[in-house]
Design a protein around this motif. Structure first.
Motif, PDB file in Angstrom:
ATOM      1  N   CYS A  79       0.866  -1.170   0.000  1.00  0.00           N
ATOM      2  CA  CYS A  79       0.000   0.000   0.000  1.00  0.00           C
ATOM      3  C   CYS A  79       0.908   1.227   0.000  1.00  0.00           C
ATOM      4  O   CYS A  79       2.115   1.112   0.183  1.00  0.00           O
ATOM      5  CB  CYS A  79      -0.945   0.016   1.202  1.00  0.00           C
ATOM      6  SG  CYS A  79      -0.117  -0.249   2.798  1.00  0.00           S
ATOM      7  N   ALA A  80       0.334   2.377  -0.234  1.00  0.00           N
ATOM      8  CA  ALA A  80       1.138   3.615  -0.245  1.00  0.00           C
ATOM      9  C   ALA A  80       0.314   4.720   0.407  1.00  0.00           C
ATOM     10  O   ALA A  80      -0.711   5.107  -0.135  1.00  0.00           O
ATOM     11  CB  ALA A  80       1.533   3.990  -1.670  1.00  0.00           C
ATOM     12  N   PRO A  81       0.726   5.200   1.582  1.00  0.00           N
ATOM     13  CA  PRO A  81       1.978   4.866   2.261  1.00  0.00           C
ATOM     14  C   PRO A  81       1.921   3.507   2.964  1.00  0.00           C
ATOM     15  O   PRO A  81       0.837   3.018   3.309  1.00  0.00           O
ATOM     16  CB  PRO A  81       2.115   5.996   3.284  1.00  0.00           C
ATOM     17  CG  PRO A  81       0.703   6.361   3.625  1.00  0.00           C
ATOM     18  CD  PRO A  81      -0.057   6.219   2.328  1.00  0.00           C
ATOM     19  N   GLU A  82       3.079   2.921   3.161  1.00  0.00           N
ATOM     20  CA  GLU A  82       3.174   1.700   3.949  1.00  0.00           C
ATOM     21  C   GLU A  82       2.774   2.003   5.400  1.00  0.00           C
ATOM     22  O   GLU A  82       2.999   3.103   5.899  1.00  0.00           O
ATOM     23  CB  GLU A  82       4.602   1.155   3.892  1.00  0.00           C
ATOM     24  CG  GLU A  82       5.045   0.697   2.511  1.00  0.00           C
ATOM     25  CD  GLU A  82       5.484   1.830   1.587  1.00  0.00           C
ATOM     26  OE1 GLU A  82       5.656   2.980   2.073  1.00  0.00           O
ATOM     27  OE2 GLU A  82       5.665   1.577   0.385  1.00  0.00           O
ATOM     28  N   THR A  83       2.190   1.018   6.067  1.00  0.00           N
ATOM     29  CA  THR A  83       1.654   1.244   7.414  1.00  0.00           C
ATOM     30  C   THR A  83       2.771   1.153   8.450  1.00  0.00           C
ATOM     31  O   THR A  83       2.834   0.240   9.276  1.00  0.00           O
ATOM     32  CB  THR A  83       0.522   0.244   7.713  1.00  0.00           C
ATOM     33  OG1 THR A  83      -0.322   0.122   6.576  1.00  0.00           O
ATOM     34  CG2 THR A  83      -0.330   0.729   8.890  1.00  0.00           C
ATOM     35  N   THR A  84       3.644   2.141   8.415  1.00  0.00           N
ATOM     36  CA  THR A  84       4.807   2.156   9.307  1.00  0.00           C
ATOM     37  C   THR A  84       4.792   3.354  10.249  1.00  0.00           C
ATOM     38  O   THR A  84       5.776   3.613  10.933  1.00  0.00           O
ATOM     39  CB  THR A  84       6.110   2.169   8.489  1.00  0.00           C
ATOM     40  OG1 THR A  84       6.093   3.293   7.608  1.00  0.00           O
ATOM     41  CG2 THR A  84       6.261   0.896   7.680  1.00  0.00           C
ATOM     42  N   ALA A 117       8.507   4.882  15.900  1.00  0.00           N
ATOM     43  CA  ALA A 117       7.103   4.911  15.468  1.00  0.00           C
ATOM     44  C   ALA A 117       6.301   3.747  16.040  1.00  0.00           C
ATOM     45  O   ALA A 117       5.071   3.731  15.923  1.00  0.00           O
ATOM     46  CB  ALA A 117       7.022   4.887  13.941  1.00  0.00           C
ATOM     47  N   LEU A 118       6.970   2.796  16.674  1.00  0.00           N
ATOM     48  CA  LEU A 118       6.265   1.586  17.103  1.00  0.00           C
ATOM     49  C   LEU A 118       5.327   1.843  18.277  1.00  0.00           C
ATOM     50  O   LEU A 118       4.191   1.355  18.295  1.00  0.00           O
ATOM     51  CB  LEU A 118       7.268   0.484  17.438  1.00  0.00           C
ATOM     52  CG  LEU A 118       8.254   0.107  16.323  1.00  0.00           C
ATOM     53  CD1 LEU A 118       9.061  -1.127  16.723  1.00  0.00           C
ATOM     54  CD2 LEU A 118       7.549  -0.099  15.002  1.00  0.00           C
ATOM     55  N   PRO A 127      -2.564  -5.011  16.039  1.00  0.00           N
ATOM     56  CA  PRO A 127      -2.426  -6.278  16.777  1.00  0.00           C
ATOM     57  C   PRO A 127      -1.015  -6.826  16.799  1.00  0.00           C
ATOM     58  O   PRO A 127      -0.755  -7.838  17.464  1.00  0.00           O
ATOM     59  CB  PRO A 127      -3.345  -7.223  15.990  1.00  0.00           C
ATOM     60  CG  PRO A 127      -3.337  -6.688  14.600  1.00  0.00           C
ATOM     61  CD  PRO A 127      -3.220  -5.196  14.732  1.00  0.00           C
ATOM     62  N   GLY A 128      -0.085  -6.194  16.080  1.00  0.00           N
ATOM     63  CA  GLY A 128       1.283  -6.665  16.028  1.00  0.00           C
ATOM     64  C   GLY A 128       1.990  -6.019  14.852  1.00  0.00           C
ATOM     65  O   GLY A 128       1.461  -5.077  14.238  1.00  0.00           O
ATOM     66  N   PHE A 129       3.169  -6.528  14.512  1.00  0.00           N
ATOM     67  CA  PHE A 129       4.021  -5.881  13.512  1.00  0.00           C
ATOM     68  C   PHE A 129       4.604  -6.914  12.562  1.00  0.00           C
ATOM     69  O   PHE A 129       4.758  -8.080  12.913  1.00  0.00           O
ATOM     70  CB  PHE A 129       5.147  -5.105  14.204  1.00  0.00           C
ATOM     71  CG  PHE A 129       4.656  -3.927  14.991  1.00  0.00           C
ATOM     72  CD1 PHE A 129       4.616  -2.661  14.418  1.00  0.00           C
ATOM     73  CD2 PHE A 129       4.203  -4.081  16.292  1.00  0.00           C
ATOM     74  CE1 PHE A 129       4.142  -1.576  15.130  1.00  0.00           C
ATOM     75  CE2 PHE A 129       3.729  -3.002  17.014  1.00  0.00           C
ATOM     76  CZ  PHE A 129       3.696  -1.743  16.431  1.00  0.00           C
ATOM     77  N   LYS A 130       4.963  -6.435  11.374  1.00  0.00           N
ATOM     78  CA  LYS A 130       5.532  -7.296  10.329  1.00  0.00           C
ATOM     79  C   LYS A 130       6.849  -6.697   9.845  1.00  0.00           C
ATOM     80  O   LYS A 130       6.971  -5.482   9.701  1.00  0.00           O
ATOM     81  CB  LYS A 130       4.557  -7.388   9.155  1.00  0.00           C
ATOM     82  CG  LYS A 130       5.118  -7.971   7.854  1.00  0.00           C
ATOM     83  CD  LYS A 130       5.330  -9.469   7.936  1.00  0.00           C
ATOM     84  CE  LYS A 130       5.890 -10.034   6.625  1.00  0.00           C
ATOM     85  NZ  LYS A 130       4.970  -9.932   5.501  1.00  0.00           N
ATOM     86  N   ARG A 155      11.589  -2.379  21.885  1.00  0.00           N
ATOM     87  CA  ARG A 155      10.385  -1.549  21.995  1.00  0.00           C
ATOM     88  C   ARG A 155       9.140  -2.399  22.241  1.00  0.00           C
ATOM     89  O   ARG A 155       8.214  -1.973  22.930  1.00  0.00           O
ATOM     90  CB  ARG A 155      10.175  -0.739  20.715  1.00  0.00           C
ATOM     91  CG  ARG A 155      11.280   0.221  20.332  1.00  0.00           C
ATOM     92  CD  ARG A 155      11.436   1.379  21.306  1.00  0.00           C
ATOM     93  NE  ARG A 155      12.059   2.545  20.721  1.00  0.00           N
ATOM     94  CZ  ARG A 155      13.347   2.681  20.456  1.00  0.00           C
ATOM     95  NH1 ARG A 155      14.186   1.685  20.714  1.00  0.00           N
ATOM     96  NH2 ARG A 155      13.815   3.801  19.926  1.00  0.00           N
ATOM     97  N   LEU A 156       9.111  -3.602  21.671  1.00  0.00           N
ATOM     98  CA  LEU A 156       7.919  -4.447  21.763  1.00  0.00           C
ATOM     99  C   LEU A 156       7.905  -5.315  23.020  1.00  0.00           C
ATOM    100  O   LEU A 156       6.837  -5.829  23.391  1.00  0.00           O
ATOM    101  CB  LEU A 156       7.811  -5.346  20.524  1.00  0.00           C
ATOM    102  CG  LEU A 156       7.605  -4.630  19.192  1.00  0.00           C
ATOM    103  CD1 LEU A 156       7.523  -5.639  18.055  1.00  0.00           C
ATOM    104  CD2 LEU A 156       6.356  -3.770  19.223  1.00  0.00           C
TER     105      LEU A 156
END
Length: 435
Positions: A79-84, A117-118, A127-130, A155-156
């Motif tokens: 996607c653009a922007p990436e979900t970061t 950003a986390l 729900p989490g990160f990739k 961080r997590l």
């Protein structure tokens, strides 16, 4: 077993034996068809905002509904922007308004340089990160190395949220690819592409991730496991109590490398589809519980990016389109191997729900959960045609597959979202934010 499921205000109020419905109830009798919990696909690429010419919320969620999937969790790239970042998440939420036919959530992204950003994304309810340990194919979603992983896991730690990882390292891939090019290998042959993504790329990445999960005591999830060579490492880690989990894909359990025609780039994905013997080992690991669940990794693109006319595996975009077909494909394969239908609920609903923090809310027919159901005919025989593809582009390696089992209806929170080939006029899917 025969049962009556009582639904009130979109949730399951009770599950009881085959008794008369309460006097005020509207009765829906599905006869001898199977009622499954709404499936959850925790690994899809919806591609909106920014790449809706590839896919989008409307087409992805309608395809999901047609396949009995009532909850999608979107990957943070393509996607653009990436979900970061929190801002990118806000854009994703805006793009989904009034376009989702099933419920959804999105993973946050871990990329090089976004450790700060986390925490905001955690607070915003992802729900989490990739992350990727190799080039993702998207320049805006930068792969991470061990130093980046350590920043992210620090961080997590303590949040309870999982870090999902595309587990391939570039070293073995780069070396194998260079050797193939030097030898003049034919890139129209599937065997050439398979050799370019060796088992060692997955095994070495998974060894690194196990070590970090054990050190940080933070859950790490291996997405789309392809190589059975990594199973002994994973078994040993789980026996030691390392917080590591793993999924595989329907296409790794259905296709085998020996059956893929040369030049048929609609089969291209990374990691690649491996041998029939490898496939058998993945099935055994799933039965054992070493692999927890099965997803699609639905990753579509415009047909021209597959370069089907050239048939060159090194130039085609990677990703398999299969959203909406996973249940009948998987059930057909299960039947051939002697598995019973109840395990679908374990492998395609409860397992993904657990990863996404949705246990008790989604993925099971139990009191208190959302009233999400699939009305499924396990004996219907049919052949996949182009009209059966509800995602945006009618290109999939599953076309022509002879299957058993068909979704008749899909219900989301007590209302139908797919019935006998038709969708309701209005989208009613919601984002499910981590509680």
């Amino acid at each position: 077993m025969p049962a009556t499921v009582i639904v009130e205000h979109g949730r399951i109020a009770a599950v009881q034996g085959l008794t008369d419905a309460p006097p005020a109830a509207t009765l829906h009798d599905f006869g001898n068809l199977v009622l499954l919990p709404g499936l959850i696909d925790s690994h899809v690429h919806i591609n909106e905002p920014g790449r809706t010419e590839w896919e989008g919320f409307k087409t992805a969620t309608q395809a999901a509904a047609a396949g009995g999937v009532t909850m999608l969790v979107d990957m943070p790239l393509n996607c653009a922007p990436e979900t970061t970042s929190e801002q990118a998440l806000a854009e994703k939420r805006s793009a989904a308004q009034d376009k989702a036919w099933v419920d959804w959530a999105t993973w946050g992204g871990v990329v090089r340089g976004n450790a700060d950003a986390l925490a905001p994304l955690v607070a915003a309810g992802v729900p989490g990160f990739k992350c990727f340990l190799i080039h993702s194919g998207i320049d805006g979603f930068a792969w991470v190395d061990e130093a980046d992983l350590r920043l992210a896991l620090a961080r997590l730690r303590g949040t309870g949220l999982p870090l999902l990882a595309h587990a391939e390292l570039s070293g073995p891939v780069d070396a194998a690819t260079a050797a193939l090019n030097e030898s003049g290998a034919d890139w129209r042959k599937y065997s050439t592409y398979l050799a370019s993504r060796p088992d060692a790329a997955e095994v070495d990445a998974i060894a690194l991730l196990i070590r970090l999960a054990e050190e940080f005591q933070t859950p790490i999830h291996i997405v789309h496991l392809s190589s059975a060579a990594a199973l002994p490492l994973l078994r040993d880690a789980k026996q030691r109590g390392v917080p590591i989990s793993v999924e595989t894909c329907v296409h790794y359990l259905w296709f085998a490398a020996e059956e893929i025609p040369d030049g048929a780039t609609e089969f291209k994905c990374a990691p690649p589809i491996r041998s029939a013997a490898n496939r058998d080992q993945l099935w055994a690991a799933l039965d054992e519980g070493l692999i927890e669940f099965v997803i699609t990794d639905h990753s579509p693109c415009p047909p021209d990016l597959k370069r089907r006319d050239e048939g060159l595996w090194n130039r085609a975009w990677g990703g398999i389109a299969g959203l909406g077909l996973a249940l009948p494909v998987f059930w057909t394969a299960m039947r051939r191997r002697g598995f019973t239908i109840d395990r679908i609920a374990q492998w395609m609903a409860a397992g993904p729900a657990r990863l996404a923090g949705l246990s008790g809310r989604k993925g099971a027919i139990v009191a208190g959960a959302d009233a999400d159901f699939v009305v499924f005919d396990p004996d219907a025989a049919w052949t996949v045609g182009l009209d059966d593809l509800h995602f945006r582009h009618k290109l999939s390696p599953y076309v022509g597959a002879e299957l058993q089992g068909r979704v008749i209806e899909t219900w989301l929170r007590g209302e139908p979202v797919y019935q006998h080939g038709q969708f309701p006029a209005e989208a009613r899917g919601e984002e499910k934010v981590r509680a």
